[in-house]
Design a protein around this motif. Structure first.
Motif, PDB file in Angstrom:
ATOM      1  N   GLU A   1      11.787  -7.677   6.195  1.00 19.14           N
ATOM      2  CA  GLU A   1      10.625  -7.093   6.519  1.00 19.14           C
ATOM      3  C   GLU A   1      10.687  -5.399   6.267  1.00 19.14           C
ATOM      4  OE1 GLU A   1       9.334  -8.026  10.569  1.00 19.14           O
ATOM      5  OE2 GLU A   1       9.048 -10.237   9.830  1.00 19.14           O
ATOM      6  N   HIS A   2      11.712  -4.912   6.664  1.00 15.38           N
ATOM      7  CA  HIS A   2      12.048  -3.477   6.278  1.00 15.38           C
ATOM      8  C   HIS A   2      12.209  -3.150   5.049  1.00 15.38           C
ATOM      9  CE1 HIS A   2      13.676   0.513   7.158  1.00 15.38           C
ATOM     10  NE2 HIS A   2      14.942   0.051   6.281  1.00 15.38           N
ATOM     11  N   TRP A   3      12.713  -4.080   4.209  1.00 17.77           N
ATOM     12  CA  TRP A   3      12.868  -3.713   2.737  1.00 17.77           C
ATOM     13  C   TRP A   3      11.694  -3.727   2.065  1.00 17.77           C
ATOM     14  CZ3 TRP A   3      17.657  -7.074   2.403  1.00 17.77           C
ATOM     15  CH2 TRP A   3      18.673  -6.400   2.471  1.00 17.77           C
ATOM     16  N   SER A   4      10.684  -4.898   2.415  1.00 18.89           N
ATOM     17  CA  SER A   4       9.362  -4.892   1.779  1.00 18.89           C
ATOM     18  C   SER A   4       8.530  -3.555   2.355  1.00 18.89           C
ATOM     19  CB  SER A   4       8.575  -6.110   2.461  1.00 18.89           C
ATOM     20  OG  SER A   4       9.010  -7.469   2.263  1.00 18.89           O
ATOM     21  N   LYS A   5       8.510  -3.069   3.512  1.00 12.64           N
ATOM     22  CA  LYS A   5       7.733  -1.943   3.779  1.00 12.64           C
ATOM     23  C   LYS A   5       8.379  -0.773   2.933  1.00 12.64           C
ATOM     24  CE  LYS A   5       6.602  -3.330   8.452  1.00 12.64           C
ATOM     25  NZ  LYS A   5       6.813  -3.296   9.841  1.00 12.64           N
ATOM     26  N   GLN A   6       9.760  -0.696   2.863  1.00 15.63           N
ATOM     27  CA  GLN A   6      10.288   0.323   1.663  1.00 15.63           C
ATOM     28  C   GLN A   6       9.789   0.302   0.403  1.00 15.63           C
ATOM     29  OE1 GLN A   6      14.441  -0.183   2.618  1.00 15.63           O
ATOM     30  NE2 GLN A   6      14.656   1.902   3.313  1.00 15.63           N
ATOM     31  N   ILE A   7       9.519  -1.064   0.042  1.00 20.22           N
ATOM     32  CA  ILE A   7       8.998  -1.170  -1.321  1.00 20.22           C
ATOM     33  C   ILE A   7       7.266  -0.555  -1.431  1.00 20.22           C
ATOM     34  CG2 ILE A   7       8.194  -2.844  -2.925  1.00 20.22           C
ATOM     35  CD1 ILE A   7      10.859  -4.547  -2.145  1.00 20.22           C
ATOM     36  N   GLU A   8       6.768  -0.883  -0.490  1.00 20.37           N
ATOM     37  CA  GLU A   8       5.456  -0.431  -0.312  1.00 20.37           C
ATOM     38  C   GLU A   8       5.296   0.979  -0.261  1.00 20.37           C
ATOM     39  OE1 GLU A   8       2.888  -2.066   3.106  1.00 20.37           O
ATOM     40  OE2 GLU A   8       3.935  -4.108   2.306  1.00 20.37           O
ATOM     41  N   SER A   9       6.153   1.811   0.458  1.00 19.69           N
ATOM     42  CA  SER A   9       6.289   3.183   0.474  1.00 19.69           C
ATOM     43  C   SER A   9       6.608   3.677  -0.857  1.00 19.69           C
ATOM     44  CB  SER A   9       7.317   3.616   1.512  1.00 19.69           C
ATOM     45  OG  SER A   9       6.968   3.316   2.815  1.00 19.69           O
ATOM     46  N   LEU A  10       7.592   2.995  -1.588  1.00 23.01           N
ATOM     47  CA  LEU A  10       7.852   3.432  -2.652  1.00 23.01           C
ATOM     48  C   LEU A  10       7.056   3.371  -3.778  1.00 23.01           C
ATOM     49  CD1 LEU A  10      11.676   2.421  -3.124  1.00 23.01           C
ATOM     50  CD2 LEU A  10      10.999   4.638  -3.071  1.00 23.01           C
ATOM     51  N   ARG A  11       6.181   2.363  -3.847  1.00 29.13           N
ATOM     52  CA  ARG A  11       5.094   2.143  -4.834  1.00 29.13           C
ATOM     53  C   ARG A  11       4.277   3.360  -4.496  1.00 29.13           C
ATOM     54  NH1 ARG A  11       5.315  -4.250  -4.660  1.00 29.13           N
ATOM     55  NH2 ARG A  11       6.591  -4.510  -6.397  1.00 29.13           N
ATOM     56  N   ALA A  12       3.758   3.468  -3.418  1.00 25.47           N
ATOM     57  CA  ALA A  12       2.945   4.652  -3.124  1.00 25.47           C
ATOM     58  C   ALA A  12       3.308   5.848  -3.450  1.00 25.47           C
ATOM     59  CB  ALA A  12       2.399   4.692  -1.446  1.00 25.47           C
ATOM     60  N   GLU A  13       4.697   6.218  -3.138  1.00 32.45           N
ATOM     61  CA  GLU A  13       4.914   7.552  -3.594  1.00 32.45           C
ATOM     62  C   GLU A  13       5.157   7.718  -5.140  1.00 32.45           C
ATOM     63  OE1 GLU A  13       9.300   9.918  -3.452  1.00 32.45           O
ATOM     64  OE2 GLU A  13       8.913   8.164  -2.065  1.00 32.45           O
ATOM     65  N   ALA A  14       5.482   6.418  -5.807  1.00 34.27           N
ATOM     66  CA  ALA A  14       5.439   6.414  -7.389  1.00 34.27           C
ATOM     67  C   ALA A  14       4.053   6.930  -7.921  1.00 34.27           C
ATOM     68  CB  ALA A  14       6.013   5.297  -7.739  1.00 34.27           C
ATOM     69  N   ASN A  15       2.975   6.166  -7.288  1.00 34.95           N
ATOM     70  CA  ASN A  15       1.568   6.479  -7.713  1.00 34.95           C
ATOM     71  C   ASN A  15       1.155   7.714  -7.328  1.00 34.95           C
ATOM     72  OD1 ASN A  15       1.454   3.806  -8.729  1.00 34.95           O
ATOM     73  ND2 ASN A  15       0.551   2.977  -6.738  1.00 34.95           N
ATOM     74  N   GLU A  16       1.389   8.296  -6.361  1.00 35.65           N
ATOM     75  CA  GLU A  16       1.231   9.692  -6.026  1.00 35.65           C
ATOM     76  C   GLU A  16       1.981  10.508  -7.109  1.00 35.65           C
ATOM     77  OE1 GLU A  16       2.286  12.989  -2.624  1.00 35.65           O
ATOM     78  OE2 GLU A  16       1.851  10.842  -1.925  1.00 35.65           O
ATOM     79  N   LYS A  17       3.090  10.456  -7.399  1.00 34.58           N
ATOM     80  CA  LYS A  17       3.801  11.284  -8.253  1.00 34.58           C
ATOM     81  C   LYS A  17       3.106  11.163  -9.892  1.00 34.58           C
ATOM     82  CE  LYS A  17       7.958  11.918  -5.715  1.00 34.58           C
ATOM     83  NZ  LYS A  17       9.457  12.572  -5.931  1.00 34.58           N
ATOM     84  N   ILE A  18       2.868   9.943 -10.188  1.00 36.31           N
ATOM     85  CA  ILE A  18       2.343   9.776 -11.508  1.00 36.31           C
ATOM     86  C   ILE A  18       1.089  10.448 -11.665  1.00 36.31           C
ATOM     87  CG2 ILE A  18       1.173   7.992 -12.873  1.00 36.31           C
ATOM     88  CD1 ILE A  18       3.607   6.051 -11.758  1.00 36.31           C
TER      89      ILE A  18
END
Length: 94
Positions: free
Chosen positions: A16-33
Motif C-alpha cells: 500500500e505504501h509503494w502504491s501511494k508513492q507511485i500515485e505521488s510520483l505520477r502526480a509529480e511527473a504530470n506537474e513537471k511535464i
C-alpha cells in the motif's frame, strides 16, 4: 496474531505504501511535464519518472509473489520465509 498474519500484514502495508508513492510520483511527473519548456524536457521527465515508477511496480509484484508464497506455506516454513521477507523489505518497516 500469528506469525503468518503478521507477515501478511507487513507485506500488505508495504505494498500500500509503494502504491501511494507511485500515485505521488505520477502526480509529480504530470506537474513537471506541464511546466516543461519543450518536448525534449517532457521526454526526459517522462523517462526519469517511468524508471522510478517501474522499480516500485516491480517491488509490488515481488511483494504479491511473496504473499502468495506466504499463503501457501506451512507453519514449518514460516521462520525461513520471515527471514527472507525481513531481509527484502526496507528496514523502516521491520
Amino acid at each position: 496474531m500469528s506469525l503468518k498474519d503478521s507477515l501478511q500484514r507487513k507485506l500488505e502495508t508495504q505494498t500500500e505504501h509503494w502504491s501511494k508513492q507511485i500515485e505521488s510520483l505520477r502526480a509529480e511527473a504530470n506537474e513537471k511535464i506541464a511546466k516543461a519548456k519543450d518536448e525534449e524536457a517532457e521526454a526526459q521527465i517522462q523517462r526519469d519518472f517511468s524508471e522510478r515508477i517501474q522499480a516500485m511496480e516491480d517491488q509490488i509484484e515481488t511483494a504479491r509473489a511473496k504473499l502468495g508464497e506466504l499463503k501457501e506455506s506451512g507453519e514449518n516454513q514460516l521462520d525461513e520465509l520471515k527471514k527472507r521477507i525481513d531481509e527484502w523489505l526496507p528496514s523502516n518497516t521491520n
